[in-house]
Enzyme design. Structure first.
Site, short mmCIF file in Angstrom:
data_model
loop_
_atom_site.label_atom_id
_atom_site.label_comp_id
_atom_site.label_asym_id
_atom_site.label_seq_id
_atom_site.Cartn_x
_atom_site.Cartn_y
_atom_site.Cartn_z
N GLU A 24 -26.44 2.68 -39.82
CA GLU A 24 -25.54 2.97 -38.70
C GLU A 24 -25.37 4.47 -38.50
OE1 GLU A 24 -24.52 1.06 -36.49
OE2 GLU A 24 -24.94 -0.91 -37.36
N CYS A 180 -28.98 -5.73 -20.92
CA CYS A 180 -28.01 -5.03 -20.07
C CYS A 180 -28.19 -3.52 -20.26
CB CYS A 180 -26.59 -5.46 -20.46
SG CYS A 180 -25.32 -5.02 -19.25
N CYS A 187 -30.84 -8.83 -15.27
CA CYS A 187 -29.72 -9.72 -15.02
C CYS A 187 -30.14 -11.19 -15.01
CB CYS A 187 -29.04 -9.36 -13.70
SG CYS A 187 -28.27 -7.72 -13.73
N CYS A 190 -30.04 -12.59 -18.51
CA CYS A 190 -28.82 -12.40 -19.28
C CYS A 190 -28.15 -13.73 -19.61
CB CYS A 190 -27.85 -11.52 -18.49
SG CYS A 190 -26.32 -11.17 -19.39
N CYS A 196 -20.35 -12.56 -15.56
CA CYS A 196 -20.42 -11.13 -15.26
C CYS A 196 -19.77 -10.83 -13.91
CB CYS A 196 -21.87 -10.67 -15.26
SG CYS A 196 -22.06 -8.90 -14.96
#
Length: 438
Positions: A24, A180, A187, A190, A196
């Site tokens: 991370e 996204c 889209c 998705c 959305c």
């Protein structure tokens, strides 16, 4: 994710948390493709907190070189030493303790470690999650403002799956990284497109445009539409851009222009005891930009300084530093090397200087050493300094290559070894025969 397999299979909780933590930190402001090799080499060299705590900062900087944002590696090691010396080698288990006890661990990193490694039901908010949530909820306010960030954290904590928080958070981040995306989002692919609101807004805007085109009256706003005073909606002065579609969200304040800096950099060269070319590098201060890394002797320049004056300033600096006269005319101009840091537009004005004799460096100056090209690349040097050396080597190659007049013309006659006529291709048998003695 880099750590997904290791976090799922590592039985030791501290090793599991350490693996997630390293990945991370490396992934902050850096793409996965770039991080993979660094992560693998890091975990091979320092597989545990204890091994990292025993490493020197020089070793850490050497491995981190080229990854950028160099203070991340330094803080990671500092935190590892704190875990070993003050926490008995045991990683904190909650996001709150991780953020409070470990230097360099912010809210996002703490949430990622706690949810992925220890199963704490806490959300995460990074750039990918911000984009997904802003589009899902049609948030058009400045997504970088503290108030909006706090609201997004509230949403992330409310959404996270209590039974599988780590998997949920990784899936949400992956959704933002692969579907996204900032530009040209997919889209149609998705999995949450039916929820959305940004996509719904696009469809409504298209319907309104069609009705206007045919002279029909535009319907009243839906009860779900915000009408004035909402802190999450775009300001009235920032109208909807129909060409952007869902990429109207999220919206950010305009970025500050990077600070412009110019630095004179001198590549000092000499022939080592074995004849190999060596370069002088010096260590930067232990704090500030590129802290603790090595570089060619450099000096910040005032803006608007003429080239002749640049030479003089650099010559004076080198003379004070090496304790021997340095004439400005001896500095050979190589060129300018541009490197963009996150907040600085840096231009290195590069000169080289060949030394025929050894120099006694001022002991009061920064630590310094002579290195070969191979040792240079193995040292903790920044990408910018590698660009500088590459520019010098390119210039040297130009100067050592033959001029245009010395190039052989195509079709020119030449006498081949063994008396073969010019222009005649050798047969394989003739080629393999030893040359005829004269």
């Amino acid at each position: 994710m880099l750590h997904q397999g290791k976090a799922a299979t590592e039985p030791d909780a501290d090793k599991r948390g350490y693996a997630v933590w390293v990945s991370e930190i490396m992934l902050q402001q850096t793409q996965v493709a770039t991080v993979i090799d660094y992560y693998n080499r890091w975990m091979q060299k320092w597989p545990t907190l204890q091994t990292l705590a025993q490493a020197s900062l020089e070793e850490v900087n050497e491995l981190w070189a080229g990854l950028g944002y160099y203070s991340r590696g330094k803080r990671l090691q500092e935190a590892a030493r704190k875990v070993v010396s003050e926490l008995a080698g045991r990683m904190p288990r909650t996001a709150e303790d991780l953020q409070k006890l470990l230097p360099g661990v912010g809210r996002y990193t703490a949430g990622a470690i706690a949810s992925i490694s220890y199963g704490q039901a806490t959300g995460v908010v990074d750039g990918n999650v911000i984009r997904v949530l802003c589009r899902l909820r049609c948030i058009g306010a400045d997504s970088s403002s503290p108030a909006i960030i706090d609201r997004l954290w509230d949403m992330a904590n409310a959404l996270v799956d209590r039974s599988r928080p780590g998997d949920f958070n990784q899936a949400l981040m992956e959704l933002g990284a692969t579907v996204c995306v900032p530009k040209a989002p997919l889209c149609g692919e998705c999995p949450v497109k039916q929820h959305c609101r940004a996509r719904c807004r696009v469809e409504k805007e298209l319907a309104f445009a069609s009705q206007k085109l045919f002279g029909k009256s535009v319907p009243e706003p839906d009860v779900e539409d915000c009408v004035g005073g909402c802190t999450l909606c775009p300001p009235a002065t920032d109208p909807w851009d129909s060409s952007l579609g869902v990429t109207n969200f999220p919206r950010k304040a305009a970025k500050k222009q990077p600070r412009v800096m110019r630095t004179a950099t001198s590549v000092l060269e000499r022939r080592g005891c074995h004849g190999a070319l060596e370069y002088l590098i010096v260590q930067r201060p232990s704090s500030g930009l590129l802290a603790g890394l090595w570089e060619f002797p450099s000096l910040p320049l005032s803006q608007g300084l003429q080239e002749e004056k640049q030479r003089e300033v650099l010559a004076d600096h080198l003379q004070a530093w090496t304790g021997r006269p340095v004439a400005a005319r001896d500095l050979r101009f190589i060129g300018e090397v541009v490197h963009i840091f996150s907040h600085i537009h840096q231009t290195y004005v590069v000169y080289s200087l060949s030394l025929d004799e050894d120099v006694t460096l001022d002991p009061a100056s920064s630590p310094s050493c002579w290195v070969t090209e191979e040792e240079f690349h193995a040292s903790a040097v920044s990408t910018a300094m590698k660009k500088v050396l590459k520019a010098c080597e390119k210039q040297r190659g130009k100067e050592s290559s033959p001029g245009k007049g010395s190039k052989r013309k195509r079709g020119a006659k030449r006498q081949e070894a063994g008396g073969t006529c010019a222009g005649t291709q050798l047969s394989l048998r003739a080629f393999l025969q030893p040359p005829t003695a004269l």
